[in-house]
Design a protein around this motif. Structure first.
Motif, mmCIF file in Angstrom:
data_model
loop_
_atom_site.group_PDB
_atom_site.id
_atom_site.type_symbol
_atom_site.label_atom_id
_atom_site.label_comp_id
_atom_site.label_asym_id
_atom_site.label_seq_id
_atom_site.Cartn_x
_atom_site.Cartn_y
_atom_site.Cartn_z
ATOM 1 N N GLU A 118 -10.116 2.984 4.578
ATOM 2 C CA GLU A 118 -9.473 4.018 5.391
ATOM 3 C C GLU A 118 -8.134 3.547 5.938
ATOM 4 O O GLU A 118 -7.168 4.322 5.992
ATOM 5 N N ASN A 119 -8.041 2.271 6.323
ATOM 6 C CA ASN A 119 -6.760 1.733 6.775
ATOM 7 C C ASN A 119 -5.734 1.773 5.656
ATOM 8 O O ASN A 119 -4.594 2.212 5.854
ATOM 9 N N LEU A 120 -6.125 1.353 4.470
ATOM 10 C CA LEU A 120 -5.189 1.328 3.349
ATOM 11 C C LEU A 120 -4.739 2.735 2.982
ATOM 12 O O LEU A 120 -3.556 2.968 2.707
ATOM 13 N N ASP A 121 -5.662 3.679 2.990
ATOM 14 C CA ASP A 121 -5.319 5.062 2.676
ATOM 15 C C ASP A 121 -4.337 5.625 3.700
ATOM 16 O O ASP A 121 -3.345 6.285 3.340
ATOM 17 N N TYR A 127 3.799 5.881 3.617
ATOM 18 C CA TYR A 127 4.833 5.524 2.653
ATOM 19 C C TYR A 127 4.989 6.561 1.556
ATOM 20 O O TYR A 127 5.763 6.373 0.620
ATOM 21 N N GLY A 128 4.239 7.647 1.662
ATOM 22 C CA GLY A 128 4.384 8.717 0.682
ATOM 23 C C GLY A 128 3.691 8.462 -0.637
ATOM 24 O O GLY A 128 4.015 9.107 -1.648
ATOM 25 N N VAL A 129 2.719 7.537 -0.678
ATOM 26 C CA VAL A 129 1.959 7.315 -1.904
ATOM 27 C C VAL A 129 1.087 8.550 -2.145
ATOM 28 O O VAL A 129 0.333 8.960 -1.258
ATOM 29 N N ARG A 134 -3.986 6.762 -4.261
ATOM 30 C CA ARG A 134 -4.288 5.820 -3.173
ATOM 31 C C ARG A 134 -5.553 5.022 -3.412
ATOM 32 O O ARG A 134 -5.606 3.818 -3.134
ATOM 33 N N ARG A 135 -6.615 5.669 -3.913
ATOM 34 C CA ARG A 135 -7.877 4.954 -4.087
ATOM 35 C C ARG A 135 -7.719 3.813 -5.095
ATOM 36 O O ARG A 135 -8.184 2.692 -4.861
ATOM 37 N N MET A 173 0.566 -1.692 -0.542
ATOM 38 C CA MET A 173 0.073 -0.415 -1.066
ATOM 39 C C MET A 173 1.159 0.411 -1.748
ATOM 40 O O MET A 173 0.877 1.158 -2.687
ATOM 41 N N HIS A 174 2.406 0.320 -1.300
ATOM 42 C CA HIS A 174 3.476 1.094 -1.942
ATOM 43 C C HIS A 174 4.259 0.262 -2.964
ATOM 44 O O HIS A 174 5.317 0.646 -3.417
ATOM 45 N N ARG A 175 3.692 -0.900 -3.322
ATOM 46 C CA ARG A 175 4.244 -1.778 -4.359
ATOM 47 C C ARG A 175 5.704 -2.149 -4.104
ATOM 48 O O ARG A 175 6.581 -1.925 -4.952
ATOM 49 N N PRO A 176 5.990 -2.725 -2.949
ATOM 50 C CA PRO A 176 7.369 -3.114 -2.649
ATOM 51 C C PRO A 176 7.801 -4.299 -3.492
ATOM 52 O O PRO A 176 6.975 -5.130 -3.896
ATOM 53 N N ARG A 177 9.095 -4.403 -3.741
ATOM 54 C CA ARG A 177 9.642 -5.552 -4.455
ATOM 55 C C ARG A 177 10.233 -6.581 -3.500
ATOM 56 O O ARG A 177 10.693 -7.635 -3.930
#
Length: 275
Positions: A118-121, A127-129, A134-135, A173-177
């Protein structure tokens, strides 16, 4: 004047085949000054990070590290100079900057009433994922953090090391670089610390750029390709570990340090700092 132990390369490394050329370094800090009233917390700081680099930012309390991190995150604006994240100015394009960054703060930033999934979601939604992604992303980062089997447990059952690892997972979670890690191992057990180290090294090997702050000199020695030491708002030394340990400067009584901690004490002094 800062004791820079190297002349920094100004061009970014070649982009991977088939990708758009990288025009600028992922992080560029140019002559940043920040004042709080009459106090000048950051005094003309400049440095750059290359793609896939783990760069250590060290300094005693009150040196200006947290102010630099807050400027890079867009929480504070510099009074002079600028910082660019992926070519975007923190002054002019703060939202673009925030989308590119993953930030692991020193304080645990999680909702204790929610479980790990739930935290990750929730944070991914900020971040607009897209909801449909998300899952899968949550399960991916939970495996990465070694928490998949505990994904539905309430956080009140988590140890300090588990909370730190989940704090780290949220930033992915939003795959930052580009990752900003502000003392991510404070108060964790040796196993969790080692797990975090291994994950940072994997991310950097895949091309993620990491700015890492810590008070643990052995962490910087292990992880960081280059290290900057700040004191009183300035960078007073910058280079690889080998270059820093080879420094000589009579004005600061630097003499044949046997390790990074000894060099750090020689450069910044032994006075206790509680700010």
């Amino acid at each position: 004047q800062a004791l820079h132990a190297e002349v920094e390369a100004r061009s970014a490394p070649p982009a991977p085949a088939g990708s758009e050329a990288v025009a600028r370094d992922p992080i560029e800090v140019e002559n940043v000054v920040k004042r709080f009233g009459k106090v000048e917390a950051v005094k003309g700081v400049s440095f750059r990070l290359k793609q896939g680099e783990i760069f250590g930012l060290l300094g005693p309390n009150g040196a200006g590290k947290s102010t630099i991190i807050n400027i890079l995150c867009g929480y504070l604006l510099p009074d002079e100079g600028d910082a660019l994240i992926g070519g975007h100015s923190v002054r002019r394009e703060p939202q673009a900057v925030k989308r590119l960054l993953g930030v692991v703060p020193q304080e645990i930033a999680l909702y204790r009433d929610l479980n790990a999934l739930e935290n990750l979601d929730f944070f991914a939604s900020l971040y607009g994922v897209p909801a449909r992604e998300r899952r899968a992303r949550a399960e991916e980062v939970l495996h990465f953090a070694g928490l998949y089997e505990r994904r539905k447990e309430p956080l009140k059952n988590f140890s300090g090391g588990m909370l730190r690892r989940l704090n780290f997972a949220v930033a992915l979670m939003h795959r930052p670089r580009i990752l900003l890690l502000d003392e991510p191992t404070v108060g964790v057990d040796p196993q969790s610390r080692e797990h975090i180290f291994e994950n940072i090294e994997k991310l950097a090997a895949s091309g993620t750029t990491v700015l890492y702050t810590t008070h643990y000199m052995e962490e910087a020695e292990r992880l960081c390709q280059r290290i900057a030491i700040m004191d009183e708002g300035r960078i007073i030394a910058l280079g690889t570990l080998e270059q820093l340990l080879a420094m000589r400067d009579q004005t600061r009584a630097v003499y044949r340090p046997h390790g990074l901690q000894e060099l750090f004490i020689q450069l910044t002094g032994k006075t206790l700092r509680d700010l």
